[in-house]
Design an enzyme around this catalytic site. Structure first.
Site, mmCIF file in Angstrom:
data_model
loop_
_atom_site.group_PDB
_atom_site.id
_atom_site.type_symbol
_atom_site.label_atom_id
_atom_site.label_comp_id
_atom_site.label_asym_id
_atom_site.label_seq_id
_atom_site.Cartn_x
_atom_site.Cartn_y
_atom_site.Cartn_z
ATOM 1 N N ASP A 67 2.587 4.533 -7.104
ATOM 2 C CA ASP A 67 1.540 3.517 -7.144
ATOM 3 C C ASP A 67 0.372 3.900 -8.055
ATOM 4 O O ASP A 67 0.304 5.028 -8.562
ATOM 5 C CB ASP A 67 1.031 3.233 -5.719
ATOM 6 C CG ASP A 67 0.765 4.497 -4.916
ATOM 7 O OD1 ASP A 67 0.609 5.564 -5.523
ATOM 8 O OD2 ASP A 67 0.717 4.409 -3.689
ATOM 9 N N ASN A 136 -2.499 3.879 8.807
ATOM 10 C CA ASN A 136 -2.016 2.566 9.265
ATOM 11 C C ASN A 136 -0.504 2.402 9.058
ATOM 12 O O ASN A 136 0.030 1.317 9.215
ATOM 13 C CB ASN A 136 -2.768 1.440 8.542
ATOM 14 C CG ASN A 136 -2.553 1.478 7.033
ATOM 15 O OD1 ASN A 136 -1.812 2.321 6.530
ATOM 16 N ND2 ASN A 136 -3.190 0.580 6.315
ATOM 17 N N HIS A 138 1.110 2.888 6.160
ATOM 18 C CA HIS A 138 1.565 2.457 4.826
ATOM 19 C C HIS A 138 2.382 3.559 4.147
ATOM 20 O O HIS A 138 2.187 4.746 4.403
ATOM 21 C CB HIS A 138 0.409 1.950 3.945
ATOM 22 C CG HIS A 138 -0.524 2.981 3.419
ATOM 23 N ND1 HIS A 138 -1.838 2.707 3.104
ATOM 24 C CD2 HIS A 138 -0.352 4.300 3.104
ATOM 25 C CE1 HIS A 138 -2.414 3.794 2.639
ATOM 26 N NE2 HIS A 138 -1.542 4.764 2.625
ATOM 27 N N GLU A 143 0.831 -2.044 2.520
ATOM 28 C CA GLU A 143 0.018 -2.119 3.724
ATOM 29 C C GLU A 143 0.776 -2.875 4.822
ATOM 30 O O GLU A 143 1.771 -3.562 4.550
ATOM 31 C CB GLU A 143 -1.296 -2.838 3.392
ATOM 32 C CG GLU A 143 -2.157 -2.128 2.338
ATOM 33 C CD GLU A 143 -2.882 -0.878 2.849
ATOM 34 O OE1 GLU A 143 -2.300 -0.116 3.645
ATOM 35 O OE2 GLU A 143 -4.024 -0.644 2.419
HETATM 36 P P1 PGA Z 1 -3.021 11.424 1.765
HETATM 37 O O1 PGA Z 1 -2.524 9.946 1.513
HETATM 38 O O2 PGA Z 1 -1.944 12.320 1.287
HETATM 39 O O3 PGA Z 1 -4.272 11.544 0.931
HETATM 40 O O4 PGA Z 1 -3.273 11.557 3.235
HETATM 41 C C1 PGA Z 1 -1.266 9.556 1.960
HETATM 42 C C2 PGA Z 1 -1.165 8.050 1.887
HETATM 43 O O5 PGA Z 1 -2.179 7.371 2.119
HETATM 44 O O6 PGA Z 1 -0.066 7.553 1.613
#
Ligand code: PGA
Length: 237
Positions: A67, A136, A138, A143
């Site tokens: 992404d 959450n 995702h 999302e």
């Molecule tokens: P993080 O993000 O590795 O910074 O916890 C993971 C994500 O939000 O997919």
């Protein structure tokens, strides 16, 4: 779904690095899927270390990132393009033409969403795809509520995601509101998936994933529909 609990962040990073190293050794033309965020930084350090010790080469490999934020130039230090070069691509021998990161440039976003799916298909699909998970649920920037049939698409980020990602920015207002992400269908097409989870803040997400319930309200639950998923986790950051 295979669950592996590690003692700490370092052990988690070394373990996932071994999976990528094996993949590169088994097939030098392999197609790798990469993620950003805090969780994979240790993995990238391990890969760079192994590259510097001549244990692996990326010269025949291709990569696809999950992404990118919409509206941040590649040169912006908060873009995922910048992140990937800082933590990995500047330090290894992967050919620039083999590196793919979705473009967050709004002026040709429609075209780039369709093109991204096609590029992955032409490469023969992703052999091993790294994922993180949001609080959450995702995966990528898909999302809650994202259709499991989705391919690469533009999303509006939830407030909880923008808050969680604030740590990477100088202030909350600068966290973009939208992103482009590989969709759930694209993720599920990867041959092998490795989900990395680190820290107490992800405990509720992990607990939900363990229930086995599959719902579009919890995007990571789509992983129950895939037959080769390994989850490597630690509650110690
Ligand atoms: P993080 O993000 O590795 O910074 O916890 C993971 C994500 O939000 O997919």
């Amino acid at each position: 779904m295979k669950w592996i609990k590690t003692q700490n962040y370092g052990e988690m990073s070394r373990l996932v690095a071994q999976l990528f190293i094996k993949q590169l050794k088994d097939n030098r033309n392999t197609v790798l899927g990469f993620a950003t965020g805090s969780t994979p930084i240790g993995l990238y350090e391990e890969l760079v270390k192994n590259y510097n010790e001549n244990i692996i080469s990326f010269s025949g490999a291709l990569s696809f990132n999950l992404d990118e934020y919409i509206g941040l130039a590649r040169s912006n230090e908060f873009s995922y393009y910048y992140y990937m070069y800082k933590h990995l691509f500047s330090h290894i021998d992967m050919k620039e033409s083999n590196i793919h990161i979705p473009s967050g440039d709004l002026s040709f976003i429609e075209r780039s969403s369709a093109a991204y799916k096609q590029l992955i298909e032409v490469a023969g699909g992703i052999d091993i795809l790294l994922l993180g998970i949001g609080i959450n649920g995702h995966i990528g920037f898909n999302e809650p509520g994202t259709c499991f049939n989705s391919n690469t698409h533009v999303v509006e980020l939830e407030t909880s995601t923008r808050k969680a990602n604030k740590i990477h920015f100088d202030n909350q207002e600068n966290v973009p509101t939208h992103a482009i992400t590989m969709g759930i269908a694209s993720i599920l097409k990867a041959k092998k998936i490795v989900l990395l989870v680190s820290g107490q803040s992800k405990q509720a997400a992990i607990d939900f994933l363990r229930t086995g319930e599959v719902t579009e309200q919890f995007p990571a639950s789509a992983l129950h529909l895939h037959e080769d998923v390994t989850i490597i986790y630690t509650d110690v950051k």
